[in-house]
Design an enzyme around this catalytic site. Sequence first.
Site, PDB file in Angstrom:
ATOM      1  N   GLU A 136      31.670  -9.667  61.394  1.00  0.00           N
ATOM      2  CA  GLU A 136      32.813 -10.583  62.052  1.00  0.00           C
ATOM      3  C   GLU A 136      32.839 -12.082  61.225  1.00  0.00           C
ATOM      4  OE1 GLU A 136      33.173  -8.338  66.122  1.00  0.00           O
ATOM      5  OE2 GLU A 136      32.406 -10.400  66.074  1.00  0.00           O
ATOM      6  N   TRP A 165      35.395  -9.635  55.786  1.00  0.00           N
ATOM      7  CA  TRP A 165      34.472  -9.047  54.513  1.00  0.00           C
ATOM      8  C   TRP A 165      34.521  -7.711  54.652  1.00  0.00           C
ATOM      9  CZ3 TRP A 165      34.850 -11.825  50.804  1.00  0.00           C
ATOM     10  CH2 TRP A 165      34.753 -13.458  50.868  1.00  0.00           C
ATOM     11  N   PHE A 240      23.436   0.577  61.904  1.00  0.00           N
ATOM     12  CA  PHE A 240      22.099   0.300  61.059  1.00  0.00           C
ATOM     13  C   PHE A 240      21.938   1.627  60.227  1.00  0.00           C
ATOM     14  CE2 PHE A 240      20.299  -3.545  63.503  1.00  0.00           C
ATOM     15  CZ  PHE A 240      21.359  -4.228  63.077  1.00  0.00           C
ATOM     16  N   CYS A 242      23.825   3.542  59.035  1.00  0.00           N
ATOM     17  CA  CYS A 242      24.851   3.593  57.733  1.00  0.00           C
ATOM     18  C   CYS A 242      24.490   2.499  56.931  1.00  0.00           C
ATOM     19  CB  CYS A 242      26.022   3.525  58.423  1.00  0.00           C
ATOM     20  SG  CYS A 242      26.514   4.795  59.568  1.00  0.00           S
ATOM     21  N   LEU A 342      22.070 -15.803  25.374  1.00  0.00           N
ATOM     22  CA  LEU A 342      23.504 -15.636  24.960  1.00  0.00           C
ATOM     23  C   LEU A 342      24.199 -17.085  24.327  1.00  0.00           C
ATOM     24  CD1 LEU A 342      25.068 -12.962  26.896  1.00  0.00           C
ATOM     25  CD2 LEU A 342      24.353 -12.660  24.605  1.00  0.00           C
ATOM     26  N   GLY A 343      23.537 -18.145  24.732  1.00  0.00           N
ATOM     27  CA  GLY A 343      24.108 -19.346  24.462  1.00  0.00           C
ATOM     28  C   GLY A 343      25.475 -19.583  25.181  1.00  0.00           C
ATOM     29  N   GLU A 367      24.965  -6.624  53.076  1.00  0.00           N
ATOM     30  CA  GLU A 367      24.029  -5.421  53.329  1.00  0.00           C
ATOM     31  C   GLU A 367      22.757  -6.360  53.582  1.00  0.00           C
ATOM     32  OE1 GLU A 367      25.855  -3.359  54.131  1.00  0.00           O
ATOM     33  OE2 GLU A 367      27.272  -2.708  52.742  1.00  0.00           O
ATOM     34  N   THR A 369      20.947 -10.564  53.872  1.00  0.00           N
ATOM     35  CA  THR A 369      20.712 -11.489  52.910  1.00  0.00           C
ATOM     36  C   THR A 369      19.398 -11.476  52.484  1.00  0.00           C
ATOM     37  OG1 THR A 369      20.123 -13.126  54.725  1.00  0.00           O
ATOM     38  CG2 THR A 369      22.449 -12.898  53.961  1.00  0.00           C
ATOM     39  N   PHE A 387      13.281 -13.223  64.280  1.00  0.00           N
ATOM     40  CA  PHE A 387      14.910 -13.149  63.971  1.00  0.00           C
ATOM     41  C   PHE A 387      15.393 -14.104  64.712  1.00  0.00           C
ATOM     42  CE2 PHE A 387      13.540  -9.264  62.470  1.00  0.00           C
ATOM     43  CZ  PHE A 387      14.421  -8.831  61.273  1.00  0.00           C
TER      44      PHE A 387
END
Length: 388
Positions: A136, A165, A240, A242, A342-343, A367, A369, A387
């Site tokens: 959400e 998202w 959770f 899933c 790669l510069g 999924e 952080t 938490f």
Amino acid sequence: MTLLVDTVFDLDALLTDEERGWQQRARAFATERILPVIEDDFENAHFRRSLVPELAAEGFLGMHLSGYGCAGAGAVAYGLVCHELEAADSGWRTFVSVQGSLAMSALHKHGSEEQKSEWLPRLAQGEAIGCFGLTEPAGGSDPAAMTTRARRDGGDWVLDGVKRWIGLASIADVAVIWAKDDDDVVRGFVVPTSTPGFAATPIAGKLSMRASIQCDVVLDGVRLPAEAVLPGAQGLSGPFACLNEARYGIVWGALGAARSCLEAALGRARTREVFGAPIGARQLVQGKLADMFVEYEKGMLLALHLGRLKERGALTPAQISAGKLNSVREALQIAREARALLGGDGVTSAFPVMRHLANLESVRTYEGTDEIHQLVLGRALTGIAAFS
């Protein structure tokens, strides 16, 4: 197709013939169907929906599930497919994850026989697209605080709320939506996206995952019959379960992006000349390449170990968190080192590194952080939840 990294560490020797078959099929698909168009698709923020039935024809959609037209492949085979698809672009591994590990897994784990029979064959065949509505706008790390509500109205359920998202929502045919009922119990609902009151809008302005679709979803009086509820899911253990399927795929997938960056750096080290010799002849460059390779292979061995645990039914959420945290963190570091080697060319679309680096910043966030996975591991180590 032999890769440079494969010539030093023979991971294939640890795989079965069936697993190598899935790996090679996914690598060929990524090479022939995704890589030729992905830079343009990323630049134009275009999701190439025409590839969905092709992915289905290869058996990749819900491949780790059994029955209902799904392939019933092993966990390692599924991980290898995620690895190869994300080596092309994170957006396509994300599609397979959202379709198979989230929407299809929710139905497979928690759905009624009628729900499974109606949706799983269509999703496996690419005839329908699914999405998974949990996150959400106020935040994704605390799903217990969700504000989306499901109230009873006679024999029906009515859903109201906002999700953000949500991958694929604007093109999905069915959404698995998580909401709190009148008793504050989290329930899952199978929502055909044609239901009045369901609206999905793609999020604009993304600088990451541009070849994929993520959406805002509004649920405004979405009325559903009683049989729309997932009977096997009550509480956060439902979503959770899933999410852990999707996180497992990321363990393998993020390392695919890392491999692509490492391959680009190795190729450039052999061909780019500075001060009269290829940069790969310089000790500092070889040291960086060696460190990148070691972290990549350590990550692959961890992924393989987790896959074997999963196949035995012994994989724990804390172990998945260790894998997701490690794979994404090391993939980002490998991508940054590759960009430097790669510069200036490393910031152009001539190489895939900046695209992978941008995508991995999203993979780092969704999924779970880094911080959430650290806390999961901290709880497992100390027995104390931190938490809040």
